[in-house]
Design an enzyme around this catalytic site. Structure first.
Site, PDB file in Angstrom:
ATOM      1  N   CYS A   1      -2.448  -0.106   7.205  1.00 49.87           N
ATOM      2  CA  CYS A   1      -1.619   1.098   7.160  1.00 49.87           C
ATOM      3  C   CYS A   1      -1.745   1.897   8.446  1.00 49.87           C
ATOM      4  O   CYS A   1      -0.771   2.482   8.921  1.00 49.87           O
ATOM      5  CB  CYS A   1      -1.988   1.941   5.947  1.00 49.87           C
ATOM      6  SG  CYS A   1      -1.578   1.112   4.387  1.00 49.87           S
TER       7      CYS A   1
ATOM      8  N   HIS B   1       0.848  -1.195   0.000  1.00 49.58           N
ATOM      9  CA  HIS B   1       0.000   0.000   0.000  1.00 49.58           C
ATOM     10  C   HIS B   1       0.883   1.245   0.000  1.00 49.58           C
ATOM     11  O   HIS B   1       2.049   1.194   0.406  1.00 49.58           O
ATOM     12  CB  HIS B   1      -0.899   0.020   1.227  1.00 49.58           C
ATOM     13  CG  HIS B   1      -1.992  -0.988   1.182  1.00 49.58           C
ATOM     14  ND1 HIS B   1      -3.128  -0.873   1.954  1.00 49.58           N
ATOM     15  CD2 HIS B   1      -2.142  -2.135   0.478  1.00 49.58           C
ATOM     16  CE1 HIS B   1      -3.932  -1.896   1.720  1.00 49.58           C
ATOM     17  NE2 HIS B   1      -3.351  -2.683   0.829  1.00 49.58           N
TER      18      HIS B   1
ATOM     19  N   CYS C   1      -6.039   2.493   5.599  1.00 45.80           N
ATOM     20  CA  CYS C   1      -6.758   1.251   5.883  1.00 45.80           C
ATOM     21  C   CYS C   1      -6.275   0.704   7.227  1.00 45.80           C
ATOM     22  O   CYS C   1      -5.309   1.212   7.795  1.00 45.80           O
ATOM     23  CB  CYS C   1      -6.505   0.244   4.759  1.00 45.80           C
ATOM     24  SG  CYS C   1      -4.850  -0.485   4.811  1.00 45.80           S
TER      25      CYS C   1
ATOM     26  N   GLU D   1       0.991   3.970   1.828  1.00 44.49           N
ATOM     27  CA  GLU D   1       1.553   4.405   3.111  1.00 44.49           C
ATOM     28  C   GLU D   1       2.697   3.497   3.552  1.00 44.49           C
ATOM     29  O   GLU D   1       3.727   3.975   4.043  1.00 44.49           O
ATOM     30  CB  GLU D   1       0.466   4.428   4.198  1.00 44.49           C
ATOM     31  CG  GLU D   1      -0.630   5.437   3.947  1.00 44.49           C
ATOM     32  CD  GLU D   1      -1.814   4.876   3.155  1.00 44.49           C
ATOM     33  OE1 GLU D   1      -2.890   5.478   3.226  1.00 44.49           O
ATOM     34  OE2 GLU D   1      -1.653   3.838   2.468  1.00 44.49           O
TER      35      GLU D   1
END
Length: 156
Positions: free
Chosen positions: A86, A53, A83, A55
């Site tokens: 993250c 992801h 999310c 991040e």
């Protein structure tokens, strides 16, 4: 630069990521003392990595730059509310602030709905969609005992 200008950089990373067919519509940057020290985009599908992801990628990039596992005095700017994965990584990295553009609800409207994970966290192990069971083992505490007795260790 202002918070909005840094946030715009994260948003632009997300837009460019989609345009370049690199992955999902997410981008993030890490800033320290007014300088971008980490960048990340969602590359889940390209790298066959569900943890890739934006991040997470930005945190890895910034930590590599700093040669440290924490983001002391850093700010994360991300194109979307983090999310659950993250969110956890951000707390482990310990930046001082996070600014985001879209909410998790706006992400859900675009097909990125993580609400089921938030719901799963509150369920007992045996009620979760993915089977989980705590097994008892005589050596279960050995890793922690080894850690607590280690003379040379880096606390985090």
């Amino acid at each position: 630069m202002t918070h909005h200008q840094f946030l715009q950089q994260a948003i632009q990373l997300a837009v460019d990521n989609v345009k370049n067919n690199q992955g999902g519509p997410f981008g993030a940057i890490v800033v320290k003392d007014g300088e971008v020290i980490g960048r990340g985009v969602n590359t889940v599908t390209n790298h066959h990595d569900p943890t890739a992801h934006a991040e997470i990628q930005a945190i890895r990039d910034a930590c590599n730059y700093l040669q440290h596992f924490q983001l002391d005095d850093c700010i994360i700017y991300t194109s979307c509310e983090p999310c659950p994965m993250c969110f956890g990584a951000i707390y482990w990295a310990r930046p001082k602030k996070v600014y985001f553009a879209c909410t998790k609800y706006e992400a859900a409207e675009a097909g990125f709905d993580d609400q089921f994970i938030y719901d799963e966290l509150d369920l007992p192990y045996n009620k979760r969609q993915i089977f989980m069971e705590k097994l008892n083992d005589d050596e279960k505490l050995a890793p922690f005992h080894t850690w607590m007795n280690a003379i040379e260790r880096i606390e985090y």
